[in-house]
Design a protein around this motif. Structure first.
Motif, mmCIF file in Angstrom:
data_model
loop_
_atom_site.group_PDB
_atom_site.id
_atom_site.type_symbol
_atom_site.label_atom_id
_atom_site.label_comp_id
_atom_site.label_asym_id
_atom_site.label_seq_id
_atom_site.Cartn_x
_atom_site.Cartn_y
_atom_site.Cartn_z
ATOM 1 N N ASP A 108 0.847 -1.452 0.216
ATOM 2 C CA ASP A 108 -0.492 0.195 0.175
ATOM 3 C C ASP A 108 1.328 1.171 -0.171
ATOM 4 O O ASP A 108 2.373 1.266 0.147
ATOM 5 C CB ASP A 108 -1.278 0.055 1.419
ATOM 6 C CG ASP A 108 -0.335 -0.141 2.582
ATOM 7 O OD1 ASP A 108 0.960 0.254 2.401
ATOM 8 O OD2 ASP A 108 -0.758 -0.572 3.247
ATOM 9 N N GLU A 110 1.524 3.378 2.445
ATOM 10 C CA GLU A 110 2.904 3.653 3.676
ATOM 11 C C GLU A 110 3.901 2.717 3.290
ATOM 12 O O GLU A 110 5.230 2.597 3.763
ATOM 13 C CB GLU A 110 2.094 3.042 4.992
ATOM 14 C CG GLU A 110 1.014 4.299 5.718
ATOM 15 C CD GLU A 110 0.388 3.387 6.547
ATOM 16 O OE1 GLU A 110 0.826 2.580 6.815
ATOM 17 O OE2 GLU A 110 -0.483 4.116 7.193
ATOM 18 N N TYR A 111 3.759 1.067 2.932
ATOM 19 C CA TYR A 111 4.919 0.861 2.448
ATOM 20 C C TYR A 111 5.739 1.327 1.517
ATOM 21 O O TYR A 111 7.061 1.368 1.083
ATOM 22 C CB TYR A 111 3.978 -1.009 1.676
ATOM 23 C CG TYR A 111 5.495 -1.485 0.983
ATOM 24 C CD1 TYR A 111 5.659 -2.293 2.393
ATOM 25 C CD2 TYR A 111 5.136 -1.367 -0.299
ATOM 26 C CE1 TYR A 111 7.358 -3.359 1.665
ATOM 27 C CE2 TYR A 111 7.280 -2.348 -0.660
ATOM 28 C CZ TYR A 111 7.631 -3.144 0.493
ATOM 29 O OH TYR A 111 8.375 -4.457 -0.274
ATOM 30 N N ALA A 113 5.730 4.332 0.692
ATOM 31 C CA ALA A 113 6.492 5.556 1.526
ATOM 32 C C ALA A 113 7.060 5.186 2.384
ATOM 33 O O ALA A 113 8.916 6.396 2.130
ATOM 34 C CB ALA A 113 5.886 6.804 2.618
ATOM 35 N N ILE A 114 7.622 4.315 2.785
ATOM 36 C CA ILE A 114 8.512 4.047 3.397
ATOM 37 C C ILE A 114 10.100 3.029 2.960
ATOM 38 O O ILE A 114 11.108 3.391 3.533
ATOM 39 C CB ILE A 114 8.589 2.434 4.457
ATOM 40 C CG1 ILE A 114 7.242 3.016 5.665
ATOM 41 C CG2 ILE A 114 9.259 1.773 5.222
ATOM 42 C CD1 ILE A 114 6.969 1.492 6.626
ATOM 43 N N SER A 124 10.065 8.706 5.977
ATOM 44 C CA SER A 124 8.343 8.000 5.713
ATOM 45 C C SER A 124 7.069 9.239 6.020
ATOM 46 O O SER A 124 5.951 8.781 4.687
ATOM 47 C CB SER A 124 8.991 6.452 5.643
ATOM 48 O OG SER A 124 8.204 6.375 7.119
ATOM 49 N N PHE A 125 7.069 9.007 6.712
ATOM 50 C CA PHE A 125 5.790 10.149 7.321
ATOM 51 C C PHE A 125 5.576 11.191 6.487
ATOM 52 O O PHE A 125 4.954 11.702 5.650
ATOM 53 C CB PHE A 125 5.494 10.739 8.252
ATOM 54 C CG PHE A 125 4.781 11.569 8.821
ATOM 55 C CD1 PHE A 125 3.098 10.305 8.857
ATOM 56 C CD2 PHE A 125 4.931 12.659 8.744
ATOM 57 C CE1 PHE A 125 2.304 11.803 9.217
ATOM 58 C CE2 PHE A 125 3.374 13.815 9.200
ATOM 59 C CZ PHE A 125 1.845 13.112 9.261
ATOM 60 N N LEU A 128 4.897 10.142 3.073
ATOM 61 C CA LEU A 128 3.354 9.167 2.530
ATOM 62 C C LEU A 128 2.570 10.906 2.375
ATOM 63 O O LEU A 128 1.452 10.780 1.115
ATOM 64 C CB LEU A 128 3.629 9.017 4.625
ATOM 65 C CG LEU A 128 1.976 8.143 3.666
ATOM 66 C CD1 LEU A 128 1.903 7.075 3.277
ATOM 67 C CD2 LEU A 128 1.697 7.434 5.543
ATOM 68 N N GLU A 132 -0.135 11.394 -0.742
ATOM 69 C CA GLU A 132 -1.550 11.620 -0.596
ATOM 70 C C GLU A 132 -2.168 12.916 -0.499
ATOM 71 O O GLU A 132 -2.278 13.260 0.061
ATOM 72 C CB GLU A 132 -1.713 10.710 0.755
ATOM 73 C CG GLU A 132 -1.665 9.999 1.248
ATOM 74 C CD GLU A 132 -1.673 8.782 2.440
ATOM 75 O OE1 GLU A 132 -2.047 9.462 3.385
ATOM 76 O OE2 GLU A 132 -2.479 7.634 2.625
#
Length: 735
Positions: A108, A110-111, A113-114, A124-125, A128, A132
């Motif tokens: 997804d 989040e994955y 982004a990491i 990573s935040f 993300l 988005e």
């Protein structure tokens, strides 16, 4: 009957057919209008939408031009790096396709982004949030810029992830090889590489070049299609800006400014070096400054950041104090209201327009000639000179030398200064303007005026640009343009400036600027110590101490100005704080430019050594005396035998050079010679004087506040150990 019905049916049929034809024609017209609207009006928009779907258009930033010193040494360069953009729709399709093909191992945002964060070493935040990204109306954005100026190693890690929709393209990063060197002149750029301050801002259009474009057809996974026609326009590299700054002279000024800031506990120091014949700025430094490679200190507020970036040499104005007496003096010479033998009287104060105005030497200078009032920087003498000129003539030269107007220096943020209008000048104003109060100037503005005195009377626009150039395909440097000649205005005659330069040389040899004197060299200059205006009033204990100088005095090749903002209240006299800094810069420049002195190298080198007042070590043990002399940087000889020092040669109080030899005489007789030579304490603060007197076993009686202007015993006279010396202190402006 049947025939009639037939005829009626036929008419109805025809009418129906006609109606149908009309309807079809109307529909055809509507369709034609619609097609025309789509093709003509909406065509470009739909074409752009279609192109966006099946092409990838990437803007390729041009490499920014270099900034070079006058000898083509690199001061600012651009390195090749990369930028990362996100095609958000393609990334979503990539996730859906991946999850469809790998139902047991789904991913997804989040994955993603990491993984991207790990590759680029980003939070990573933050990644993300970019993935988005939303429009103001809440809808999903189609694309977003993730990062700029990324190094190749990180980009290679990102490419290994093979995430479709993550687009990598070339980018450039500004780099300054010398960090804080010439910070306020070079300036900084923003994240898009656009100049914000300094040369980067003023010559942004020259430096930035023209961006290129890469347009290719892509498949549904945002990968380039093979064998398709691509559009590519190569970016045009920005041109190089060559400055008048000499990196070596700038280094001399940087070191002197740093030292002066530290030695004097000052708020700020500014040093400017120029060629008076051309208006070229050879060095410009403000301390404190900032690291050009890290200009945005996160601990600073926006307002503090702007103050840090502000070029004080062009943006800050101040009352010049006694350095302005140069302008009053040349105006008087040019107008013929004064000659060298004219007499001036100074009793220490005078009343003008109901206001008592004091000279910095409150006991007065007595009777002086014109050369003396310049050497002594006598306020009373210059009040009388201003009165002889009159406000109209003095204002004429204030305007002629450019005060009240921007100098035109090609750096941003220049202030005009404040000049009192002629109609508002009363008798008191005329008196104070004549010796450097009331009006305000900036450093560059004053240097432009001072250059006119140095070059024989021509006011020249100061400038920082030498030329614009580029390197062609053969690797050869091509000069595109040179600095277009600024204004050149004849202000005063060569004859009168030559006379004034001779008098200004006396200030360095005999007067307040003697701490600039270098044996064998002819330096002309003037010091000035002015109270600082804060919120419209003079700040208590806050001063701006300045020195302006030129060399060689008979045909100046170099002009220099040192301005020290709020030096330590204990010692703020310009002759003690600004002049020494100028001395070191002058000597370094003389050596660098090969300007020869009149004396031997040994004599010149000796004159540069620190002055040391011989302390009184008589009555001390040998060990105690030696320790004190070593701390003062002196060497010694010991003669005779005995338990303690009974005499010293030269006598205590004499000023000698660091490293000089002192003879110590031993004995046991307590009835030894106790003569002390009294130093010149003029310009010393109370605290500094007390420290010196303690070393000489003398005490003091102080009257007033400020710096010492009068001492009860003349310099170099003999006094006895334990004598009380009376001093008069004054905080009136002067030298």
């Amino acid at each position: 009957m049947n025939e009639r019905k037939y005829l009626v049916d036929r008419v109805v049929t025809r009418r129906r057919i006609l109606a149908c034809l009309l309807l079809m024609f109307f529909i055809f017209i509507l369709l034609s209008v619609r097609v025309a609207y789509i093709m003509v009006v909406k065509g470009p928009e739909y074409k752009a939408m279609a192109t966006e779907q099946w092409t990838s258009r990437v803007k390729i930033d041009a490499k920014r031009g270099r900034i070079l010193d006058t000898n083509y040494k690199e001061l600012a360069i651009s390195g090749n790096v990369y930028r990362v953009d996100l095609d958000l729709n393609t990334i979503k399709s990539y996730i859906n396709t991946y999850n469809y093909d790998n139902p047991n191992n789904t991913i997804d945002m989040e994955y993603i982004a990491i993984k991207i964060g790990e590759a680029l070493e980003m939070d990573s935040f933050e990644v993300l949030k970019k993935l988005e990204s939303k429009l103001p109306n809440g809808k999903d954005m189609q694309s977003a810029i993730l990062a700029r100026r990324i190094e190749k190693e990180k980009v290679d890690k990102l490419k290994d992830l093979n995430i479709t929709g993550v687009l990598v393209s070339s980018d450039t990063m500004r780099y300054y090889p010398n960090n804080d060197f010439l910070a306020h002149v070079l300036g900084v750029t923003n994240s898009d590489g656009k100049g914000l301050t300094g040369v980067e801002y003023v010559y942004n259009d020259v430096l930035q070049g023209k961006p290129g474009v890469r347009l290719v057809e892509i498949d549904r996974n945002s990968k380039d299609l093979a064998y398709t026609i691509s559009e590519y326009s190569k970016p045009e590299v920005g041109k190089d800006v060559v400055l008048t700054i000499d990196e070596n002279i700038q280094a001399f000024a940087e070191q002197a400014a740093k030292q002066a800031l530290s030695d004097n506990g000052a708020k700020a120091v500014t040093i400017v070096v120029m060629n008076p014949k051309t208006g070229e700025v050879l060095a410009l430094v403000n301390k404190p400054d900032y690291d050009l490679n890290n200009p945005r200190d996160k601990a600073l507020t926006f307002e503090e950041l702007q103050k840090t970036w502000r070029n004080r040499a062009v943006s800050d104005t101040f009352e010049p104090g006694s350095i302005f007496k140069i302008i009053t003096a040349i105006a008087a010479l040019e107008e013929g209201v004064v000659n060298e033998s004219m007499s001036f009287s100074c009793g220490g104060s005078t009343v003008v327009g109901g206001r008592t105005i004091k000279c910095w030497r409150t006991s007065g200078h007595g009777s002086q000639n014109f050369s003396d009032i310049i050497k002594n920087s006598c306020n009373m003498g210059f009040i009388q000179l201003g009165q002889k000129l009159g406000k109209e003539k003095l204002q004429k030269y204030i305007d002629l030398f450019g005060f009240g107007n921007k100098s035109g220096i090609d750096l941003p943020g220049e202030a005009s200064g404040i000049i009192k209008p002629l109609k508002s000048i009363n008798d008191t104003d005329l008196a104070t303007i004549a010796f450097g109060q009331t009006n305000t100037v900036n450093t560059m503005q004053f240097m432009a005026a001072f250059n006119a005195v140095a070059n024989g009377g021509t006011w020249i626009t100061p400038h920082i640009l030498k030329e614009v150039s580029h390197i062609d395909e053969k690797g050869e440097t091509i000069i595109d343009s040179k600095f277009s000649k600024g204004k050149e205005i004849r202000t005063v005659s060569e004859e009168q400036t030559a006379i004034l330069r001779k008098f200004l040389e006396r200030v360095v040899v005999e007067g307040s600027a003697k701490n600039t004197f270098i044996d064998g060299y002819h330096i002309a200059g003037k010091t000035g110590t002015a109270q600082k205006v804060i919120n419209g009033v003079y700040g208590s204990g806050k001063y701006i101490s300045s020195f302006v100088g030129m060399a060689p005095a008979d045909n100046p090749q170099i002009t220099l100005m040192v301005t020290i903002d709020e030096p330590n209240p204990g010692m703020y006299y310009a002759g003690l704080v600004a002049a020494p800094a100028a001395k070191q810069v002058f000597y370094n420049i003389f050596n660098y430019l090969g300007i020869k002195g009149d004396t031997s190298l040994e004599e010149t080198t000796r004159s540069l050594l620190k002055d040391v007042i011989i302390p009184d070590v008589r009555g001390m043990s040998t060990g105690e005396a030696i320790d004190i002399l070593k701390k003062e940087g002196l060497v010694y000889n010991i003669e005779g035998e005995g338990s303690f020092i009974v005499d010293v040669s030269p006598k205590p109080g004499y000023t000698i050079k660091e490293g000089d030899r002192v003879n110590l005489y031993l004995g046991n007789d307590t009835n030894y010679n106790k003569d002390i030579v009294l130093p010149d304490f003029t310009g010393y603060s109370k605290e500094t004087a007390i420290a010196v007197l303690k070393k000489l076993n003398l005490t003091a009686d102080f009257q007033g506040e400020g710096w010492i202007t009068v001492q009860s015993v003349e310099p170099e006279a003999f006094v006895q150990e334990g004598a009380v010396i009376k001093f008069i202190l004054n905080d009136e402006i002067g030298d």
